[in-house]
Design a protein around this motif. Structure first.
Motif, PDB file in Angstrom:
ATOM      1  N   TYR A  21      -3.289   0.134  -3.691  1.00  0.00           N
ATOM      2  CA  TYR A  21      -3.103  -0.832  -2.609  1.00  0.00           C
ATOM      3  C   TYR A  21      -3.437  -2.213  -3.163  1.00  0.00           C
ATOM      4  O   TYR A  21      -4.344  -2.356  -3.979  1.00  0.00           O
ATOM      5  CB  TYR A  21      -4.074  -0.547  -1.455  1.00  0.00           C
ATOM      6  N   GLU A  50       3.245 -15.567   2.809  1.00  0.00           N
ATOM      7  CA  GLU A  50       3.876 -14.328   3.292  1.00  0.00           C
ATOM      8  C   GLU A  50       5.084 -13.997   2.427  1.00  0.00           C
ATOM      9  O   GLU A  50       5.378 -12.834   2.165  1.00  0.00           O
ATOM     10  CB  GLU A  50       4.321 -14.498   4.756  1.00  0.00           C
ATOM     11  N   LEU A  65       4.076 -12.155  -0.600  1.00  0.00           N
ATOM     12  CA  LEU A  65       3.675 -10.785  -0.262  1.00  0.00           C
ATOM     13  C   LEU A  65       4.899  -9.932   0.088  1.00  0.00           C
ATOM     14  O   LEU A  65       4.961  -8.746  -0.257  1.00  0.00           O
ATOM     15  CB  LEU A  65       2.676 -10.793   0.894  1.00  0.00           C
ATOM     16  N   ASN A  66       5.863 -10.571   0.767  1.00  0.00           N
ATOM     17  CA  ASN A  66       7.087  -9.823   1.125  1.00  0.00           C
ATOM     18  C   ASN A  66       7.814  -9.352  -0.132  1.00  0.00           C
ATOM     19  O   ASN A  66       8.350  -8.241  -0.174  1.00  0.00           O
ATOM     20  CB  ASN A  66       8.017 -10.705   1.966  1.00  0.00           C
ATOM     21  N   SER A  80       6.066  -6.373  -1.314  1.00  0.00           N
ATOM     22  CA  SER A  80       6.323  -5.241  -0.398  1.00  0.00           C
ATOM     23  C   SER A  80       7.669  -4.615  -0.699  1.00  0.00           C
ATOM     24  O   SER A  80       7.829  -3.393  -0.671  1.00  0.00           O
ATOM     25  CB  SER A  80       6.318  -5.720   1.047  1.00  0.00           C
ATOM     26  N   GLU A  81       8.631  -5.503  -0.995  1.00  0.00           N
ATOM     27  CA  GLU A  81       9.989  -4.993  -1.295  1.00  0.00           C
ATOM     28  C   GLU A  81       9.991  -4.123  -2.552  1.00  0.00           C
ATOM     29  O   GLU A  81      10.853  -3.265  -2.713  1.00  0.00           O
ATOM     30  CB  GLU A  81      10.959  -6.170  -1.465  1.00  0.00           C
ATOM     31  N   GLN A  82       9.002  -4.380  -3.429  1.00  0.00           N
ATOM     32  CA  GLN A  82       8.910  -3.544  -4.644  1.00  0.00           C
ATOM     33  C   GLN A  82       8.123  -2.259  -4.390  1.00  0.00           C
ATOM     34  O   GLN A  82       7.843  -1.497  -5.307  1.00  0.00           O
ATOM     35  CB  GLN A  82       8.204  -4.321  -5.755  1.00  0.00           C
ATOM     36  N   TRP A  94       4.984  -2.160  -2.969  1.00  0.00           N
ATOM     37  CA  TRP A  94       3.532  -2.333  -2.968  1.00  0.00           C
ATOM     38  C   TRP A  94       3.013  -2.200  -1.528  1.00  0.00           C
ATOM     39  O   TRP A  94       3.603  -2.756  -0.604  1.00  0.00           O
ATOM     40  CB  TRP A  94       3.130  -3.707  -3.503  1.00  0.00           C
ATOM     41  N   LYS A  95       1.896  -1.491  -1.387  1.00  0.00           N
ATOM     42  CA  LYS A  95       1.251  -1.418  -0.072  1.00  0.00           C
ATOM     43  C   LYS A  95       0.199  -2.524  -0.027  1.00  0.00           C
ATOM     44  O   LYS A  95      -0.654  -2.606  -0.920  1.00  0.00           O
ATOM     45  CB  LYS A  95       0.593  -0.061   0.116  1.00  0.00           C
ATOM     46  N   ILE A  96       0.300  -3.353   0.995  1.00  0.00           N
ATOM     47  CA  ILE A  96      -0.578  -4.538   1.043  1.00  0.00           C
ATOM     48  C   ILE A  96      -1.397  -4.539   2.335  1.00  0.00           C
ATOM     49  O   ILE A  96      -0.853  -4.294   3.418  1.00  0.00           O
ATOM     50  CB  ILE A  96       0.275  -5.830   0.966  1.00  0.00           C
TER      51      ILE A  96
END
Lengths: 489, 165
Positions: B111, B127, B130-131, B134-136, B138-140
Motif C-alpha cells: 500500500y 490528486e 495519485l490518480n 492508482s491507474e497502475q 497501486w492501492k493508496i
C-alpha cells in the motif's frame, strides 16, 4: 634556554633532575604545586629514570597521566633540560576512540586464536559491552555475561538456558544470519558485519546495535554490541543533519514561493507601466501642442496659462516616472540581455543633450562637452543611452540656475572613463555610500522642486553591471557632484 | 499463529515510525526522531478469523545518509511505502523504493500511504499524481499518524491482501 612556541607548560631542570625554573606556571595541569628546587621525578614519577638525558631531544607523544593529555618534548644542553608540555585533550580524545575500537578488534582476534577456555573471561566481554555467542552443533551458546544493554531492553527475558535463538530475540538478525551461515560453512577465516538496528526498552530508551560474525577455522562466533554506547554522538549527528535537511527543504520552498511572488509583481509593474505609457504620452503631447499654439494661448488668461504649465510639468514628471518604472521592472532579474555594438559616444551625448535642451535653457545652465568626436564604445546603445540620460537628468536637477555641467570622456589604456560633473547641491557621505545600492531608494527634490522616482541611479547601476562597467561618485555639499564611469575597452 | 513480516519504507521524516507506533501502541509524538538502521515491532491481530503475528520492520528513512539495504526486505510478505503529503519529493522516493522492492523480492502486496492528512491544506502531492499511480494498480490510503486516521485500516488492508495471496 627559551621555551618552545605553543608550549602550554614548561619545566627547566638541571642535568640531575632538580627543577630550576617553571614557565607558564598558570597552566600547570597537575594537581600538585611544582616549585623550584624540587626533584622532578619525585613530583612527577613518570620521569623517573630519564635523567640525565642521554639524547639531546626526546619526544613523548600521546601521553595521558594525571590531568595531562598531550605531547611532551624534552630537549637538553649541557647544563639543563627543558620539558615542554603541549596540552591536546581534544585530539587525545579522538585518538582514544580510534585506539579503543582498534584494540577491541585486536583483542577479539587474539581471543579467537587461542582456546576459548583459557582466553575469554566473562569480565572481558562484559567490559567491552559485547554479547558474545559461540556457534556449536546445538545452536548459539552465550559466552560470558549478559551485558547491561540487553537487560535494559529485555528486563524480563528468561535465559535459564544459555542457548539462544538469535532471530527470535532480535528479529532483525533473520536477514543477517543466512550470510553468517554461508560464511560458517566455509573454512575461510573471515568476519562480516550486520547493518545497524534499533531496539527499544520498555522505558522507551533506544539502543542501536550491530552484530559481527567471525569465522576462525573451527570456531564460529557472533558478537553483538551497542553502537549507541560506543558512539552516542552518531545518532545525535544524524538526527541533527536530518532536521537541518528538513529546514533547508522548507527554506527552499519559501524561497521559490517568494521568487514567484516577485516575478508576478515585476510582471504586473512591467505591463502596467507599458500600457500606461502610450495614453500618457498622448495627453502630454496634446498639452504640449496646446501650449505651443499661440492662437490657443492667446485665449488664456495668465492664471490658466500658468495652470496649464503646471499640468505639463506634472505630466512630464509622471511620464518620466513611468518610463523609469518600466525600465526598472524589465531590468530586474536581468530579464534583458545586452547587445553590444560599437557606438559613437559623442553622438550619443549630443542626442541626449538635445532632448534636455528645454531643461538646460530653463535653468540657464552651461554644458561643456569635452568628448572626442570619433570615440567609439562597445555598448548596448539603448541601455547605455538610458545611463547617460539618467546622469545628465540628475546633474540638471541638482544644479542651481546658471550652473555648469562638464562632460568629459578620456580614453585610457584599459578602459574609457566618462565623467559627468555638476556644480550643484552635492551630497553628504551617507547618501554617497547608499545611492547605488539595489535596496536603497533615495528621492530628493531638485533645485527647482523637480520630483524624481529615486530609482534612476538604481537603473544606471544595473545597466552598468550588465556591461561589466563600474561607477563611482565624488561629491561635496554645495559644491557639486561628479559621477565617473569606467568602461572596459 | 502464522507470522508475517511487513516492511515500512519511505523517505526520512514522512512518519513511518509514527504510523507504526500509532498502530502498535496507540501513541503519537509530534517530535521528529530519526530511525537508525531497522527497528522491529510486532502486533498480534485477527484477520478474517485467522490469528496473525505481524513482524513490522521500520526501515530507516531513505536519504543521502542512510539507504535501504535490499537484504532487509528478504522474507517480507508485504510492505508499506510511506510519503509525506506536504513534501512532493517524498512521493518520488516512494516510487524509487517500490522499484527496489520489486527487483529484490518480486511482486508482493503493498500500500502507498500518504501520511499527514491532518495537514491537507499544505499538501503538495496532487490528486492527479495519485490518480496516475492508482491507474497502475497501486492501492493508496491517506493517513494521519497524528489523528490515527485510516492507520488501522491500512494495516488490516495489507494483512488481508497478504493472506489472500
Amino acid at each position: 634556554m627559551t621555551c618552545k612556541e605553543n608550549t602550554n607548560f614548561c619545566i627547566l631542570v638541571e642535568t640531575c633532575g632538580k627543577i630550576v625554573d617553571i614557565l607558564h606556571q598558570e597552566n600547570n595541569p597537575f594537581d600538585i604545586a611544582i616549585e623550584k628546587g624540587m626533584q622532578l621525578d619525585q613530583v612527577l614519577p613518570i620521569f623517573h629514570g630519564y635523567f640525565p638525558l642521554t639524547v639531546e631531544c626526546l619526544s613523548l607523544e600521546n601521553m595521558s597521566f594525571e590531568n595531562f593529555s598531550g605531547n611532551i618534548l624534552l630537549q637538553t644542553n649541557r647544563l639543563e633540560t627543558e620539558i615542554c608540555f603541549f596540552c591536546k585533550p581534544e585530539e587525545m580524545k579522538q585518538w582514544k576512540d580510534i585506539y579503543q575500537r582498534h584494540n577491541q578488534e585486536k583483542l577479539i582476534s587474539k581471543m579467537l586464536t587461542k582456546s576459548m577456555d583459557t582466553m575469554i573471561s566473562n569480565d572481558v566481554l562484559n567490559s567491552l559491552g559485547f554479547m558474545g555467542f559461540e556457534k556449536n552443533a546445538q545452536g548459539f551458546v552465550l559466552l560470558g555475561n549478559i551485558p547491561n544493554w540487553f537487560n535494559k531492553i529485555f528486563p524480563d527475558y528468561n535465559y535459564s538456558s544459555n542457548k539462544f535463538v538469535l532471530e527470535d530475540i532480535f528479529p532483525f538478525l533473520e536477514v543477517f544470519l543466512p550470510d553468517v551461515f554461508d560464511m560458517f560453512d566455509t573454512d575461510i577465516e573471515n568476519k562480516i558485519y550486520s547493518g545497524l538496528w534499533t531496539e527499544v526498552s520498555p522505558g522507551g530508551d533506544e539502543v542501536i546495535l550491530q552484530a559481527t560474525a567471525i569465522n576462525n577455522k573451527s570456531d564460529k562466533y557472533i558478537f553483538i554490541e551497542s553502537v549507541s554506547e560506543r558512539n552516542p554522538q552518531k545518532h545525535a549527528d544524524l538526527q541533527k543533519s536530518r532536521e537541518l535537511s528538513l529546514k533547508h527543504q522548507q527554506l527552499l520552498k519559501t524561497e521559490e514561493a517568494l521568487r514567484e511572488l516577485l516575478k508576478s509583481r515585476e510582471q504586473f509593474i512591467s505591463i502596467f507601466a507599458h500600457d500606461i505609457k502610450s495614453p500618457l504620452s498622448g495627453v502630454y503631447s496634446l498639452v504640449d501642442f496646446l501650449m505651443e499654439d499661440e492662437n490657443f494661448t492667446a485665449l488664456l488668461n495668465e492664471e490658466y496659462a500658468e495652470l496649464l504649465g503646471v499640468i505639463r510639468r506634472n505630466l512630464s514628471t509622471v511620464f518620466d516616472y513611468t518610463n523609469q518604472l518600466y525600465d526598472w521592472s524589465n531590468l530586474n532579474f536581468a530579464k534583458m540581455d545586452v547587445t553590444k555594438t560599437p557606438t559613437n559616444l559623442r553622438q550619443m551625448f549630443n542626442d541626449v543633450l538635445v532632448s534636455f535642451s528645454d531643461k538646460v535653457h530653463l535653468k540657464d545652465i552651461k554644458v561643456e562637452l569635452d568628448v572626442p568626436v570619433d570615440i567609439m564604445v562597445n555598448v548596448d546603445a539603448v541601455f547605455f543611452k538610458n545611463v547617460i540620460q539618467n546622469l545628465i537628468n540628475n546633474a540638471l536637477k541638482f544644479s542651481y540656475h546658471k550652473g555648469l555641467i562638464n562632460i568629459h570622456v578620456q580614453e585610457q589604456e584599459q578602459f574609457i572613463q566618462i565623467s559627468i560633473a555638476d556644480t550643484g547641491v552635492g551630497m553628504d557621505k551617507t547618501v554617497m555610500e547608499s545611492i547605488f545600492k539595489y535596496d536603497t531608494k533615495i528621492s530628493t527634490q531638485g533645485t527647482d522642486g523637480e520630483m524624481g522616482t529615486g530609482i534612476g541611479l538604481n537603473i544606471v547601476k544595473r545597466i552598468l553591471d550588465l556591461h561589466g562597467a563600474t561607477i563611482s561618485v565624488e561629491s561635496e555639499l554645495q559644491k557639486g557632484s561628479t559621477f565617473i564611469i569606467q568602461l572596459q575597452k | 499463529m502464522i507470522k508475517k513480516k511487513i516492511c515500512v519504507l519511505g523517505a526520512f521524516a514522512v512518519g513511518k515510525t509514527s504510523l507504526i507506533e500509532r498502530y502498535v501502541k496507540s501513541v503519537f509524538s509530534d517530535k521528529y526522531h530519526t530511525t537508525i538502521g531497522v527497528k522491529t515491532d510486532q502486533k498480534d491481530v485477527e484477520v478474517d478469523g485467522e490469528d496473525v503475528r505481524l513482524i513490522i520492520w521500520d526501515i530507516n528513512g531513505e536519504d543521502d545518509y542512510q539507504h535501504v539495504k535490499p537484504s532487509y526486505l528478504l522474507g517480507a510478505s508485504g510492505y508499506f511505502l510511506v510519503a509525506d503529503g506536504t513534501r512532493k519529493e517524498t512521493l518520488e522516493v516512494a516510487e524509487g523504493l517500490q522499484k527496489l522492492v520489486f527487483n529484490t523480492i518480486g511482486n508482493k502486496s503493498f500500500y502507498l500511504l500518504i501520511n499527514k492528512s491532518d495537514l491537507m491544506d499544505e499538501w503538495e502531492i496532487t490528486e492527479n499524481a495519485l490518480n496516475l499511480l492508482s491507474e497502475q494498480g497501486w492501492k493508496i490510503i491517506k493517513t494521519s499518524a497524528k489523528l490515527g486516521q485510516h492507520v488501522d485500516d491500512a494495516f488490516l488492508g495489507l494483512c488481508r491482501s497478504i493472506l489472500q495471496k
